[in-house]
Design an enzyme around this catalytic site. Sequence first.
Site, PDB file in Angstrom:
ATOM      1  CE  LYS A  11      38.197  28.593  44.227  1.00  0.00           C
ATOM      2  NZ  LYS A  11      36.800  28.946  44.179  1.00  0.00           N
ATOM      3  N   GLY A  99      35.627  34.496  42.190  1.00  0.00           N
ATOM      4  CA  GLY A  99      35.349  33.106  42.584  1.00  0.00           C
ATOM      5  C   GLY A  99      36.363  32.127  42.036  1.00  0.00           C
ATOM      6  CG  MET A 100      37.776  32.265  38.790  1.00  0.00           C
ATOM      7  SD  MET A 100      38.269  32.480  37.100  1.00  0.00           S
ATOM      8  CE  MET A 100      38.826  30.828  36.700  1.00  0.00           C
ATOM      9  CB  ALA A 101      41.064  30.690  44.642  1.00  0.00           C
ATOM     10  CG  ASP A 137      39.525  28.980  48.546  1.00  0.00           C
ATOM     11  OD1 ASP A 137      39.010  27.980  49.089  1.00  0.00           O
ATOM     12  OD2 ASP A 137      38.887  29.792  47.844  1.00  0.00           O
TER      13      ASP A 137
HETATM   14  P1  ATP Z   1      37.767  33.249  46.126  1.00  0.00           P
HETATM   15  O1  ATP Z   1      37.465  32.359  44.973  1.00  0.00           O
HETATM   16  O2  ATP Z   1      38.802  32.663  47.070  1.00  0.00           O
HETATM   17  O3  ATP Z   1      36.551  33.764  46.815  1.00  0.00           O
HETATM   18  P2  ATP Z   1      37.949  35.687  44.699  1.00  0.00           P
HETATM   19  O4  ATP Z   1      38.181  35.415  43.262  1.00  0.00           O
HETATM   20  O5  ATP Z   1      36.518  35.897  45.078  1.00  0.00           O
HETATM   21  O6  ATP Z   1      38.555  34.517  45.552  1.00  0.00           O
HETATM   22  P3  ATP Z   1      40.159  37.516  44.872  1.00  0.00           P
HETATM   23  O7  ATP Z   1      40.347  37.805  43.439  1.00  0.00           O
HETATM   24  O8  ATP Z   1      41.149  36.641  45.518  1.00  0.00           O
HETATM   25  O9  ATP Z   1      38.692  36.977  45.159  1.00  0.00           O
HETATM   26  O10 ATP Z   1      40.136  38.933  45.638  1.00  0.00           O
HETATM   27  C1  ATP Z   1      39.073  39.408  46.362  1.00  0.00           C
HETATM   28  C2  ATP Z   1      39.487  40.697  47.081  1.00  0.00           C
HETATM   29  O11 ATP Z   1      40.743  40.540  47.738  1.00  0.00           O
HETATM   30  C3  ATP Z   1      39.623  41.864  46.136  1.00  0.00           C
HETATM   31  O12 ATP Z   1      38.675  42.822  46.502  1.00  0.00           O
HETATM   32  C4  ATP Z   1      41.029  42.386  46.303  1.00  0.00           C
HETATM   33  O13 ATP Z   1      41.091  43.776  46.539  1.00  0.00           O
HETATM   34  C5  ATP Z   1      41.612  41.657  47.497  1.00  0.00           C
HETATM   35  N1  ATP Z   1      42.962  41.121  47.215  1.00  0.00           N
HETATM   36  C6  ATP Z   1      43.980  41.091  48.080  1.00  0.00           C
HETATM   37  N2  ATP Z   1      45.069  40.555  47.533  1.00  0.00           N
HETATM   38  C7  ATP Z   1      44.766  40.223  46.268  1.00  0.00           C
HETATM   39  C8  ATP Z   1      45.492  39.616  45.203  1.00  0.00           C
HETATM   40  N3  ATP Z   1      46.777  39.273  45.325  1.00  0.00           N
HETATM   41  N4  ATP Z   1      44.835  39.394  44.051  1.00  0.00           N
HETATM   42  C9  ATP Z   1      43.529  39.732  43.926  1.00  0.00           C
HETATM   43  N5  ATP Z   1      42.811  40.316  44.893  1.00  0.00           N
HETATM   44  C10 ATP Z   1      43.405  40.560  46.065  1.00  0.00           C
END
Ligand code: ATP
Length: 290
Positions: A11, A99-101, A137
């Site tokens: 997202k 930041g893409m969930a 999210d």
């Molecule tokens: P959001 O947009 O919700 O903030 P995000 O892109 O910042 O998400 P994610 O890529 O979901 O963050 O991951 C952030 C942290 O969560 C990472 O440091 C990772 O080690 C941990 N993590 C746990 N499970 C997963 C997964 N299935 N995929 C990616 N990261 C994961």
Amino acid sequence: MREIRLRALAKINLCLDVLGKREDGYHEVRMVMQTLNIFDKLSVRISQEPGIRIVTNLSYLPVNENNLVYRAARMLMDEFGIREGLDIDLYKYIPVAAGMAGGSSDAAAVIFAMNKLFRLGLSLERMMERGVQIGADVPYCLMRGTALAEGIGERLTRLAPCPPCYVLVAKPPVNVSTKFVYGNLKADQLSCHPDVDGFIEAMEAGDFHAMAALMGNVLETVTVPAYPIIDRIKQFMMEHGAIGAMMSGSGPTVFGIYTDLTAAKQTFYELKKSRLAAVVYLSDVYNVTY
Ligand code: ATP
């Protein structure tokens, strides 16, 4: 049915406001969410051997309870007394900590898959109630499409689909922890809030230029000063035909909105050649639901 293969969509936040910090430490948000045609691939299989086994293409990702996929599976196994095991293959394309969930969307995919595989009979709403226990999210990642997210992100209102356009996504070579960004946000001292309702009106009217003018993300006040490369990517996109460019979520991923596919493609190649971005994707807005 013993196996399900599915796509966990990424997202972006077309608009992101933080209204304040709640007593429980969570932030009250108002965000316009949009799924893209960028996804992780999962395969979820029932196994006679108890336990949860995750295999992933990223060696640095945890495959234990620190992975959101594991936590989602554990939660449903405990609640429904599932004795069989699960083998989960997780192929990550969505940039991590970007930041893409990505993690939330993987967790949502596992909830969806287990509901089918074990015939749990959960409606979308019931799956979303469970999803929020894994992350704010996750309910949106089950819902997908264009939506307004309020509360901590779990109170969702479906919106008319974002008008068709191309979305160029570029992640600079830095990782940003969501915790760091919210921890350093001075929510009560924000001098400027995006006009989320105005943005939604512009989107409903299909007015891209008004949308671009009204896009805003208050988390940029924390992430951009820490990683100025974000602003350089935004500028690059704006100088290369984007009608608007902004950081998604807590960053550092930047997206640019394009109505002209040729300009979007050209900028995609230019960005790939530059040293600004580690990952570059070109997508459209993608409203396919589960
Ligand atoms: P959001 O947009 O919700 O903030 P995000 O892109 O910042 O998400 P994610 O890529 O979901 O963050 O991951 C952030 C942290 O969560 C990472 O440091 C990772 O080690 C941990 N993590 C746990 N499970 C997963 C997964 N299935 N995929 C990616 N990261 C994961």
